[in-house]
Design a protein around this motif. Structure first.
Motif, PDB file in Angstrom:
ATOM      1  N   SER A  94      76.464 101.973 -21.980  1.00 52.57           N
ATOM      2  CA  SER A  94      76.924 102.135 -21.338  1.00 52.57           C
ATOM      3  C   SER A  94      78.172 103.009 -21.404  1.00 52.57           C
ATOM      4  N   VAL A  95      77.557 103.872 -20.757  1.00 51.89           N
ATOM      5  CA  VAL A  95      78.768 106.001 -20.630  1.00 51.89           C
ATOM      6  C   VAL A  95      79.874 105.311 -20.840  1.00 51.89           C
ATOM      7  N   HIS A  96      80.315 104.821 -19.331  1.00 48.48           N
ATOM      8  CA  HIS A  96      81.316 104.638 -19.383  1.00 48.48           C
ATOM      9  C   HIS A  96      82.105 103.489 -20.456  1.00 48.48           C
ATOM     10  N   ASP A  97      81.286 102.843 -20.626  1.00 50.96           N
ATOM     11  CA  ASP A  97      81.447 101.004 -21.785  1.00 50.96           C
ATOM     12  C   ASP A  97      82.405 102.443 -23.363  1.00 50.96           C
ATOM     13  N   ALA A  98      81.408 103.223 -23.781  1.00 49.94           N
ATOM     14  CA  ALA A  98      81.281 103.553 -25.330  1.00 49.94           C
ATOM     15  C   ALA A  98      82.348 104.617 -24.524  1.00 49.94           C
ATOM     16  N   GLU A  99      83.518 105.173 -23.845  1.00 50.23           N
ATOM     17  CA  GLU A  99      84.354 105.452 -23.649  1.00 50.23           C
ATOM     18  C   GLU A  99      85.969 105.270 -23.996  1.00 50.23           C
ATOM     19  N   ASP A 100      85.329 104.019 -23.169  1.00 49.23           N
ATOM     20  CA  ASP A 100      86.068 103.038 -23.107  1.00 49.23           C
ATOM     21  C   ASP A 100      86.562 102.474 -24.572  1.00 49.23           C
ATOM     22  N   LEU A 101      85.692 102.042 -25.498  1.00 50.78           N
ATOM     23  CA  LEU A 101      85.772 101.588 -26.362  1.00 50.78           C
ATOM     24  C   LEU A 101      86.384 102.660 -27.927  1.00 50.78           C
ATOM     25  N   GLN A 137      88.516 105.098 -27.048  1.00 53.53           N
ATOM     26  CA  GLN A 137      89.928 104.801 -26.560  1.00 53.53           C
ATOM     27  C   GLN A 137      90.126 104.249 -26.946  1.00 53.53           C
ATOM     28  N   GLU A 138      89.797 102.332 -27.014  1.00 48.92           N
ATOM     29  CA  GLU A 138      90.152 101.462 -27.631  1.00 48.92           C
ATOM     30  C   GLU A 138      90.314 101.923 -29.042  1.00 48.92           C
ATOM     31  N   TRP A 140      95.467 103.811 -34.282  1.00 52.12           N
ATOM     32  CA  TRP A 140      96.764 104.175 -34.549  1.00 52.12           C
ATOM     33  C   TRP A 140      97.569 103.817 -34.870  1.00 52.12           C
ATOM     34  N   ARG A 141      97.951 101.789 -34.453  1.00 50.27           N
ATOM     35  CA  ARG A 141      98.308 101.366 -35.041  1.00 50.27           C
ATOM     36  C   ARG A 141      98.380 100.826 -36.068  1.00 50.27           C
ATOM     37  N   ALA A 142      96.939 100.686 -36.655  1.00 51.47           N
ATOM     38  CA  ALA A 142      97.216 100.529 -38.212  1.00 51.47           C
ATOM     39  C   ALA A 142      97.188 101.113 -39.779  1.00 51.47           C
ATOM     40  N   ARG A 182      84.757 100.390 -38.655  1.00 51.79           N
ATOM     41  CA  ARG A 182      85.051  99.326 -38.795  1.00 51.79           C
ATOM     42  C   ARG A 182      85.628  98.076 -37.403  1.00 51.79           C
ATOM     43  N   ILE A 183      86.311 100.018 -36.710  1.00 54.73           N
ATOM     44  CA  ILE A 183      87.233  99.599 -35.729  1.00 54.73           C
ATOM     45  C   ILE A 183      86.518  99.497 -34.788  1.00 54.73           C
ATOM     46  N   ALA A 184      85.766 101.030 -34.692  1.00 55.42           N
ATOM     47  CA  ALA A 184      84.645 100.084 -33.722  1.00 55.42           C
ATOM     48  C   ALA A 184      83.829  99.321 -33.197  1.00 55.42           C
ATOM     49  N   THR A 185      83.306  98.745 -35.155  1.00 54.29           N
ATOM     50  CA  THR A 185      82.440  98.074 -34.710  1.00 54.29           C
ATOM     51  C   THR A 185      83.087  96.569 -33.809  1.00 54.29           C
ATOM     52  N   ASN A 186      84.243  96.024 -34.186  1.00 52.81           N
ATOM     53  CA  ASN A 186      85.118  95.164 -34.268  1.00 52.81           C
ATOM     54  C   ASN A 186      85.460  95.139 -32.891  1.00 52.81           C
TER      55      ASN A 186
END
Length: 318
Positions: A28-35, A37-38, A44-46, A63-67
């Motif tokens: 999904s394009v929209h889910d990929a964009e959201d993830l 950003q996540e 950033w936080r870590a 690793r962050i993206a996969t999680n």
């Protein structure tokens, strides 16, 4: 890692390839964009926890993206295409909408043509057929296969990204490859024509479509051409069936169309079709083609306002 601006500069070059990774994982394009950003928010936080002596920045980000992807997939199934989900239908059977979340086409514009990262993205791994086949794997099998076979991470790097063992990675990879072979889809497209040759085939198809010339359309598709049209469950194969369906399309929807070229999924040519309704042309379908040396071998036809919006296309044209 010190310096907020320095951190931003170091991770920014990975944004496009991580977006492509999340698209392969989620379909999904929209889910990929959201993830993505996540992923950026989590990174950033870590940022102070990243230790350069323990691994590369790229591996850490994956690793962050996969999680993030695996967490998202816990509440979602795969996003296949109809041809991988239900039996073939009669080309003149009534259209039946499905309740599934379907694989979405990926606008090439979102990959950033001027982005140096695009040159390292494996285009064949973004093709609709391969992206759809990935959706038949479990989430962890999907991640393992992409990390190992598409992105060429080592077994040990993949184990680190997935927080598992090398033995588990190797076992999961074997199962993923076996399942992928069952789908009959290969990542490599042997003998694929050049981008210019593919576009020439589709431009000829567009002219025939605008003229509602079904016989000309049939000459441009292969003998075993496949057409599917999510969100409808209907799909079929064969040149003769293709002709029957196109005759029905022009009888039902008219012969006054405007077409706009698009490119999707790492170089697949296509077009957006606008149907004449009163004084405007309204968005009808977005069609993405697989082209071989013998002609158009597959037409994946998408509908929906979110599809047109993702490609930056208007809902209607005066």
């Amino acid at each position: 890692m010190s310096g907020e601006e320095g951190f931003d500069r170091r991770i920014e070059p990975f944004r496009t390839e991580l977006f492509a990774y999340c698209y392969r994982m989620l379909g999904s394009v929209h889910d990929a964009e959201d993830l993505v950003q996540e992923t950026w928010l989590r990174a950033w936080r870590a940022r102070e926890q990243y230790d350069e002596t323990r691994g590369s920045l790229r591996t850490w980000l994956y690793r962050i993206a996969t999680n993030a992807c695996l967490t998202a997939l816990k509440s979602r199934g795969g996003r296949p295409l109809p041809s991988g989900l239900v039996a073939e239908s009669d080309p003149l059977a009534p259209l039946v909408p499905g309740e599934h979340a379907w694989l979405q086409p990926l606008p090439d514009s979102l990959l950033g043509a001027d982005d140096p990262a695009v040159t390292v993205i494996d285009r064949s791994s973004l093709r609709l057929a391969f992206a759809s086949a990935l959706q038949h794997l479990s989430a962890r099998q999907r991640g393992t296969l992409i990390l190992r076979d598409v992105l060429s991470f080592s077994a040990s790097e993949t184990a680190e990204i997935l927080d598992t063992t090398v033995a588990s990675v190797n076992s999961s990879l074997q199962r993923a490859r076996a399942r992928l072979r069952e789908t009959g889809i290969r990542q490599e497209l042997v003998g694929e024509p050049s981008a210019a040759e593919q576009r020439t085939w589709v431009e000829r198809y567009m002219k025939a479509f605008e003229a509602a010339d079904v016989e000309a359309i049939k000459r441009l598709v292969t003998e075993d051409v496949l057409m599917e049209m999510p969100p409808m469950l209907n799909w079929f194969t064969g040149r003769a069936n293709y002709g029957l369906f196109m005759n029905w399309v022009f009888d039902a929807a008219g012969t006054e169309w405007l077409l706009r070229e698009v490119t999707a999924n790492g170089g697949q040519p296509g077009f957006a079709a606008y149907r004449r309704v009163g004084d405007v042309h309204q968005a009808h379908t977005l069609q993405v083609f697989t082209v071989t040396a013998e002609g158009i071998d597959r037409n994946s036809v998408f509908q929906g306002a979110e599809i047109f919006a993702a490609f930056g296309l208007p809902a209607e044209i005066p």
